[in-house]
Design a protein around this motif. Structure first.
Motif, PDB file in Angstrom:
ATOM      1  N   PHE A  24      -0.465  11.383 -13.398  1.00 36.61           N
ATOM      2  CA  PHE A  24       0.589  12.378 -13.204  1.00 36.61           C
ATOM      3  C   PHE A  24       0.009  13.790 -13.264  1.00 36.61           C
ATOM      4  N   ARG A  25      -0.872  14.034 -14.238  1.00 31.24           N
ATOM      5  CA  ARG A  25      -1.484  15.361 -14.334  1.00 31.24           C
ATOM      6  C   ARG A  25      -2.265  15.703 -13.070  1.00 31.24           C
ATOM      7  N   LEU A  26      -3.029  14.760 -12.567  1.00 32.35           N
ATOM      8  CA  LEU A  26      -3.837  15.019 -11.380  1.00 32.35           C
ATOM      9  C   LEU A  26      -2.962  15.298 -10.159  1.00 32.35           C
ATOM     10  N   VAL A  27      -1.858  14.597 -10.048  1.00 32.21           N
ATOM     11  CA  VAL A  27      -0.953  14.829  -8.922  1.00 32.21           C
ATOM     12  C   VAL A  27      -0.396  16.244  -8.961  1.00 32.21           C
ATOM     13  N   VAL A  28       0.114  16.683 -10.119  1.00 32.73           N
ATOM     14  CA  VAL A  28       0.727  18.009 -10.182  1.00 32.73           C
ATOM     15  C   VAL A  28      -0.330  19.110 -10.095  1.00 32.73           C
ATOM     16  N   GLU A  29      -1.512  18.885 -10.631  1.00 32.44           N
ATOM     17  CA  GLU A  29      -2.579  19.882 -10.546  1.00 32.44           C
ATOM     18  C   GLU A  29      -3.039  20.102  -9.114  1.00 32.44           C
ATOM     19  N   ASN A  30      -3.023  19.034  -8.331  1.00 31.95           N
ATOM     20  CA  ASN A  30      -3.441  19.134  -6.941  1.00 31.95           C
ATOM     21  C   ASN A  30      -2.322  19.622  -6.030  1.00 31.95           C
ATOM     22  N   ASN A  31      -1.180  19.994  -6.661  1.00 30.75           N
ATOM     23  CA  ASN A  31      -0.028  20.469  -5.889  1.00 30.75           C
ATOM     24  C   ASN A  31       0.250  19.510  -4.738  1.00 30.75           C
ATOM     25  N   ALA A  32       0.143  18.228  -5.060  1.00 29.11           N
ATOM     26  CA  ALA A  32       0.104  17.205  -4.020  1.00 29.11           C
ATOM     27  C   ALA A  32       1.454  17.010  -3.348  1.00 29.11           C
ATOM     28  N   ALA A  33       1.412  16.942  -2.043  1.00 28.91           N
ATOM     29  CA  ALA A  33       2.584  16.574  -1.266  1.00 28.91           C
ATOM     30  C   ALA A  33       2.112  15.610  -0.188  1.00 28.91           C
ATOM     31  N   ALA A  34       1.405  14.603  -0.638  1.00 33.57           N
ATOM     32  CA  ALA A  34       0.752  13.680   0.287  1.00 33.57           C
ATOM     33  C   ALA A  34       1.441  12.331   0.305  1.00 33.57           C
ATOM     34  N   GLY A  35       2.747  12.314   0.155  1.00 35.91           N
ATOM     35  CA  GLY A  35       3.478  11.059   0.228  1.00 35.91           C
ATOM     36  C   GLY A  35       3.484  10.320  -1.091  1.00 35.91           C
ATOM     37  N   ASN A  36       3.110   9.040  -1.050  1.00 33.40           N
ATOM     38  CA  ASN A  36       3.251   8.163  -2.205  1.00 33.40           C
ATOM     39  C   ASN A  36       1.916   7.945  -2.905  1.00 33.40           C
ATOM     40  N   PHE A  37       1.974   7.911  -4.240  1.00 41.81           N
ATOM     41  CA  PHE A  37       0.814   7.597  -5.055  1.00 41.81           C
ATOM     42  C   PHE A  37       1.116   6.331  -5.842  1.00 41.81           C
ATOM     43  N   HIS A  38       0.219   5.360  -5.770  1.00 42.38           N
ATOM     44  CA  HIS A  38       0.378   4.125  -6.533  1.00 42.38           C
ATOM     45  C   HIS A  38      -0.470   4.208  -7.796  1.00 42.38           C
ATOM     46  N   VAL A  39       0.170   4.460  -8.915  1.00 36.54           N
ATOM     47  CA  VAL A  39      -0.529   4.590 -10.184  1.00 36.54           C
ATOM     48  C   VAL A  39      -0.610   3.193 -10.800  1.00 36.54           C
ATOM     49  N   THR A  51      -4.704   6.246  -3.521  1.00 42.86           N
ATOM     50  CA  THR A  51      -4.440   7.092  -4.686  1.00 42.86           C
ATOM     51  C   THR A  51      -5.735   7.417  -5.424  1.00 42.86           C
ATOM     52  N   ARG A  52      -6.553   6.410  -5.632  1.00 39.08           N
ATOM     53  CA  ARG A  52      -7.809   6.615  -6.362  1.00 39.08           C
ATOM     54  C   ARG A  52      -8.733   7.561  -5.602  1.00 39.08           C
ATOM     55  N   GLU A  53      -8.805   7.389  -4.299  1.00 42.36           N
ATOM     56  CA  GLU A  53      -9.679   8.235  -3.498  1.00 42.36           C
ATOM     57  C   GLU A  53      -9.180   9.674  -3.474  1.00 42.36           C
ATOM     58  N   LEU A  54      -7.891   9.849  -3.322  1.00 46.02           N
ATOM     59  CA  LEU A  54      -7.330  11.192  -3.181  1.00 46.02           C
ATOM     60  C   LEU A  54      -7.398  11.979  -4.485  1.00 46.02           C
ATOM     61  N   LEU A  55      -7.158  11.306  -5.598  1.00 45.64           N
ATOM     62  CA  LEU A  55      -7.105  11.988  -6.889  1.00 45.64           C
ATOM     63  C   LEU A  55      -8.414  11.910  -7.664  1.00 45.64           C
ATOM     64  N   GLY A  56      -9.314  11.022  -7.266  1.00 41.11           N
ATOM     65  CA  GLY A  56     -10.491  10.779  -8.088  1.00 41.11           C
ATOM     66  C   GLY A  56     -10.117  10.118  -9.402  1.00 41.11           C
ATOM     67  N   TRP A  57      -9.119   9.277  -9.354  1.00 46.71           N
ATOM     68  CA  TRP A  57      -8.551   8.640 -10.555  1.00 46.71           C
ATOM     69  C   TRP A  57      -9.070   7.220 -10.702  1.00 46.71           C
ATOM     70  N   GLU A  58      -9.560   6.881 -11.865  1.00 50.32           N
ATOM     71  CA  GLU A  58      -9.968   5.519 -12.173  1.00 50.32           C
ATOM     72  C   GLU A  58      -9.438   5.152 -13.556  1.00 50.32           C
ATOM     73  N   PRO A  59      -8.698   4.047 -13.678  1.00 50.84           N
ATOM     74  CA  PRO A  59      -8.204   3.625 -14.995  1.00 50.84           C
ATOM     75  C   PRO A  59      -9.360   3.268 -15.919  1.00 50.84           C
ATOM     76  N   THR A 109       0.833  -1.194   0.000  1.00 46.07           N
ATOM     77  CA  THR A 109       0.000   0.000   0.000  1.00 46.07           C
ATOM     78  C   THR A 109       0.871   1.248   0.000  1.00 46.07           C
ATOM     79  N   GLU A 110       0.215   2.400  -0.206  1.00 49.14           N
ATOM     80  CA  GLU A 110       0.956   3.648  -0.388  1.00 49.14           C
ATOM     81  C   GLU A 110       1.793   4.034   0.822  1.00 49.14           C
ATOM     82  N   ASP A 111       1.406   3.583   2.011  1.00 50.35           N
ATOM     83  CA  ASP A 111       2.132   3.997   3.210  1.00 50.35           C
ATOM     84  C   ASP A 111       3.363   3.144   3.492  1.00 50.35           C
ATOM     85  N   GLN A 112       3.608   2.124   2.676  1.00 51.28           N
ATOM     86  CA  GLN A 112       4.779   1.287   2.908  1.00 51.28           C
ATOM     87  C   GLN A 112       6.053   2.041   2.558  1.00 51.28           C
TER      88      GLN A 112
END
Length: 298
Positions: free
Chosen positions: A205-220, A273-281, A121-124
């Protein structure tokens, strides 16, 4: 936003260029060669000459941007340790260009930096690895930059980032099967590879940079884990060669330097990652994608 992008003409980076421009952003792409310049201009990006070892070019590119996405890496596994150190210095330099600005730095890592076998998971936290395989160099550099107050996000990509034009791990397996006359897996072949389509990855990647994210790790990660044997079965059927399991002792003779990657069991989750960014493949999955002519006509 004006985004400085390293690796801008690569397999993933070129998709990020299109994604960013399509969303109304400007892209300043790092270009090492005239061919790369032409490719970026054709895609609608601006050009910044330099490379990962030209630290001044990295520093100035970061300073001219509203944010940085770092996907560049020298993919020469015969010099993996050396290239990890180049990557470390590049990340530290990009951080210097952003220090004190509040602008984001998005660093690329891989899901295999974590312990393998159980769902990651992202917190590892990353595992350092051996001296010759310093798996966590990019994340260690990202943490050092973050400690200086830079807004840093780490995007972990899975073992297979797939799609048309892929020249990564699956094409390596296809090449081995052609060369050896069979498609092989180790043991029961149930070790799992996570995967994502390059276009889904570009959107993340776009969603991460747009959200000015500094929330640790994102698993894409689009798929948590595909059995290695299932990948091998498709390769064998497509090439009309036998599929066989081989012992660990015989693996080096078949896979060579790729043995480590063929054995990885790296199931990876992406719920946070999906919850934070609203990202779904939304693109095809790995098995559907590789069971296509573009993987076997290269």
């Amino acid at each position: 936003m004006r985004i400085f992008l390293t690796g801008a003409t690569g397999f993933i980076g070129s998709a990020i260029v299109k994604e960013l421009i399509g969303a109304g952003h400007q892209v300043l792409g790092l270009a090492r060669t005239e061919e790369a310049e032409r490719s970026l201009i054709a895609a609608g990006a601006q050009v910044h000459r330099g490379n990962l070892e030209n630290l001044e070019s990295l520093r100035s590119g970061a300073a001219m941007s509203d944010g940085v996405i770092h996907t560049g890496f020298i993919h020469d596994f015969s010099k993996y340790k050396e290239n990890c150190e180049i990557d470390r210095r590049a990340i530290e330099t990009l951080g210097e260009g952003l220090a004190g600005t509040g602008r984001p730095l998005v660093v690329t890592s891989g899901t295999a930096v974590g312990q393998t076998g159980e769902l990651i998971t992202e917190d590892q936290q990353p595992v350092s690895g051996s001296d010759e395989m310093p798996r966590a160099a990019s994340e260690e550099a990202a943490a050092a930059v973050a400690a200086r107050g830079v807004r840093v996000a780490v995007v972990r990509l899975p073992l297979s980032v797939h799609g048309e034009g892929d020249h990564g791990f699956v094409p390596i397996l296809i090449g081995l099967a052609r060369e050896k006359g069979m498609a092989a897996y180790m043991g029961d072949g149930l070790n799992r590879w996570p995967a994502v389509h390059r276009l889904d990855a570009a959107r993340a990647f776009r969603l991460v940079v747009e959200n000015n994210a500094a929330a640790g790790n994102f698993h894409v990660v689009g798929e948590e884990g595909i059995a290695f044997k299932d990948i091998t079965n498709i390769i064998g059927r497509r090439l009309n060669v036998p599929v066989a399991n081989i012992t660990a002792s015989a693996a080096a003779g078949y896979f060579g330097w790729f043995t480590h990657f063929a054995a990885i069991n790296n199931p990876t989750g992406s719920r946070h990652t999906r919850e934070l960014l609203g990202w779904e493949p939304v693109q095809p999955g790995l098995l559907s994608d590789i069971d296509s002519a573009h993987y076997f006509n290269q």
